[in-house]
Design a protein around this motif. Structure first.
Motif, mmCIF file in Angstrom:
data_model
loop_
_atom_site.group_PDB
_atom_site.id
_atom_site.type_symbol
_atom_site.label_atom_id
_atom_site.label_comp_id
_atom_site.label_asym_id
_atom_site.label_seq_id
_atom_site.Cartn_x
_atom_site.Cartn_y
_atom_site.Cartn_z
ATOM 1 N N PHE A 70 6.865 4.260 -6.268
ATOM 2 C CA PHE A 70 7.476 3.040 -5.757
ATOM 3 C C PHE A 70 6.426 2.031 -5.301
ATOM 4 O O PHE A 70 6.500 0.838 -5.625
ATOM 5 N N VAL A 71 5.427 2.489 -4.535
ATOM 6 C CA VAL A 71 4.386 1.580 -4.056
ATOM 7 C C VAL A 71 3.622 0.981 -5.231
ATOM 8 O O VAL A 71 3.336 -0.220 -5.273
ATOM 9 N N LYS A 72 3.302 1.802 -6.204
ATOM 10 C CA LYS A 72 2.562 1.326 -7.382
ATOM 11 C C LYS A 72 3.339 0.246 -8.116
ATOM 12 O O LYS A 72 2.766 -0.753 -8.568
ATOM 13 N N THR A 88 2.612 5.645 9.234
ATOM 14 C CA THR A 88 1.448 4.885 9.674
ATOM 15 C C THR A 88 0.161 5.422 9.065
ATOM 16 O O THR A 88 -0.803 4.677 8.863
ATOM 17 N N SER A 89 0.143 6.702 8.739
ATOM 18 C CA SER A 89 -1.051 7.340 8.197
ATOM 19 C C SER A 89 -1.225 7.153 6.695
ATOM 20 O O SER A 89 -2.204 7.641 6.121
ATOM 21 N N LEU A 90 -0.312 6.444 6.035
ATOM 22 C CA LEU A 90 -0.397 6.271 4.582
ATOM 23 C C LEU A 90 -1.703 5.565 4.220
ATOM 24 O O LEU A 90 -1.945 4.419 4.600
ATOM 25 N N GLY A 91 -2.555 6.236 3.457
ATOM 26 C CA GLY A 91 -3.912 5.756 3.268
ATOM 27 C C GLY A 91 -4.106 4.722 2.189
ATOM 28 O O GLY A 91 -5.130 4.041 2.161
ATOM 29 N N SER A 92 -3.160 4.553 1.281
ATOM 30 C CA SER A 92 -3.349 3.643 0.157
ATOM 31 C C SER A 92 -3.054 2.190 0.510
ATOM 32 O O SER A 92 -3.249 1.293 -0.312
ATOM 33 N N VAL A 93 -2.595 1.952 1.743
ATOM 34 C CA VAL A 93 -2.238 0.611 2.188
ATOM 35 C C VAL A 93 -2.817 0.387 3.576
ATOM 36 O O VAL A 93 -3.362 1.298 4.203
ATOM 37 N N THR A 94 -2.684 -0.843 4.069
ATOM 38 C CA THR A 94 -3.021 -1.144 5.458
ATOM 39 C C THR A 94 -1.725 -1.243 6.239
ATOM 40 O O THR A 94 -0.835 -2.014 5.867
ATOM 41 N N VAL A 225 0.848 -3.526 4.332
ATOM 42 C CA VAL A 225 0.423 -4.596 3.431
ATOM 43 C C VAL A 225 -0.693 -4.049 2.564
ATOM 44 O O VAL A 225 -1.252 -2.986 2.832
ATOM 45 N N ARG A 226 -1.017 -4.785 1.498
ATOM 46 C CA ARG A 226 -2.167 -4.388 0.691
ATOM 47 C C ARG A 226 -3.444 -4.472 1.504
ATOM 48 O O ARG A 226 -3.561 -5.299 2.411
ATOM 49 N N LYS A 227 -4.378 -3.638 1.173
ATOM 50 C CA LYS A 227 -5.667 -3.671 1.852
ATOM 51 C C LYS A 227 -6.290 -5.058 1.727
ATOM 52 O O LYS A 227 -6.304 -5.649 0.657
ATOM 53 N N GLY A 228 -6.749 -5.577 2.847
ATOM 54 C CA GLY A 228 -7.362 -6.896 2.873
ATOM 55 C C GLY A 228 -6.429 -8.006 3.312
ATOM 56 O O GLY A 228 -6.891 -9.105 3.635
ATOM 57 N N ASP A 229 -5.110 -7.746 3.338
ATOM 58 C CA ASP A 229 -4.159 -8.786 3.740
ATOM 59 C C ASP A 229 -3.980 -8.746 5.260
ATOM 60 O O ASP A 229 -2.890 -8.496 5.783
ATOM 61 N N ASP A 230 -5.076 -9.007 5.972
ATOM 62 C CA ASP A 230 -5.081 -8.845 7.417
ATOM 63 C C ASP A 230 -4.311 -9.946 8.140
ATOM 64 O O ASP A 230 -3.822 -9.737 9.249
#
Length: 260
Positions: A70-72, A88-94, A225-230
């Motif tokens: 689903f995330v992919k 919260t621990s899901l590592g593939s996202v922020t 959110v995607r990594k980097g979308d701070d």
């Protein structure tokens, strides 16, 4: 690990919610109560409405059935920029700060007076036990029971059901109410919501201990959110913190067990 049993995802497309950006586009499962449905009846629907209002955006939905990858297929594919309801621990996202913490629970008929306190209870070897199946995988309770050698008296109930099924996750709670199984071990939001709709009283008790034979049963739940979308994450963190009382009220209204 598949997370349907933890976090039936809402995905929000909002690269930036500033300036003239006014849409908070949400990808949600159209048939996944108590989390979401096409009519907006789920608590994740209500939380998305709350967050959209907080950031001054118009909420728009794209319906996407949650299955494997689903995330992919949503967040990673650029269809969405935010997912609500992930560990919260899901590592593939922020992830954002958690907005609730819940547990798997034991569900049994109140008139049985089983008084279940622990997964180590020796009666699990004799009881007919129900657990959810996520596609081809079992949810965490099955793994813990298997490590105790308890498999033959365990029945799996699909979270997806057959095409056209209404609320397939409810079937495991219905089975407890009907006496078809003695106890179910269910992700708390499912249990709390569907137990309220049964005609017989059910007991709901958080699974103990919180981690059993290296299998966790309590999870912090966040948006992601995607990594980097701070920037988007920071806006959501602010909204979650400022609206914590309203978020708790929504969760209470839907019977979501909340642990500390």
């Amino acid at each position: 690990m598949s997370f349907r049993c933890l976090s039936l995802f809402l995905c929000v497309v909002a690269p930036a919610l500033a300036g003239d950006q006014a849409a908070l586009r949400v990808c949600a499962d159209p048939n996944n109560l108590p989390f979401s449905n096409v009519h907006g009846d789920g608590f994740e629907n209500k939380l998305a409405e709350l967050l959209a209002g907080k950031v001054g955006a118009k909420l728009e939905y794209t319906w996407w059935a949650q299955r494997k990858s689903f995330v992919k297929n949503t967040l990673d594919a650029g269809r969405c920029d935010l997912i609500m309801g992930v560990p919260t621990s899901l590592g593939s996202v922020t992830t954002t700060k958690p907005y609730y913490r819940s547990s798997y629970v034991f569900v049994s008929r109140h008139d049985r007076n089983l008084r279940i306190e622990s997964l180590d209870d020796p009666r699990f070897a004799q009881w007919h036990v129900g657990v959810h199946v996520v596609g081809d995988d079992y949810a965490p309770p099955a793994a813990a029971l298997a490590r105790r050698g308890i498999t033959k008296n365990v029945t799996g109930f699909s979270l997806f059901g057959e095409y056209g099924d209404k609320n397939p996750p409810r079937k495991i709670v219905d089975a407890v109410a009907a006496g078809d199984i003695d106890v179910a071990i269910v992700w708390g939001p499912f249990a709390g919501y569907f137990a309220k709709q049964e005609t017989v009283p059910l007991d709901i008790t958080p699974v103990s201990p919180a981690t059993f034979l290296a299998v966790p049963f309590v999870y912090d739940i966040s948006a992601a959110v995607r990594k980097g979308d701070d920037g988007l994450r920071a806006q959501l963190d602010d909204a979650i913190e400022s609206d914590s009382a309203e978020i708790k009220q929504i969760l209470d209204d839907y019977g979501v067990p909340q642990v500390h």
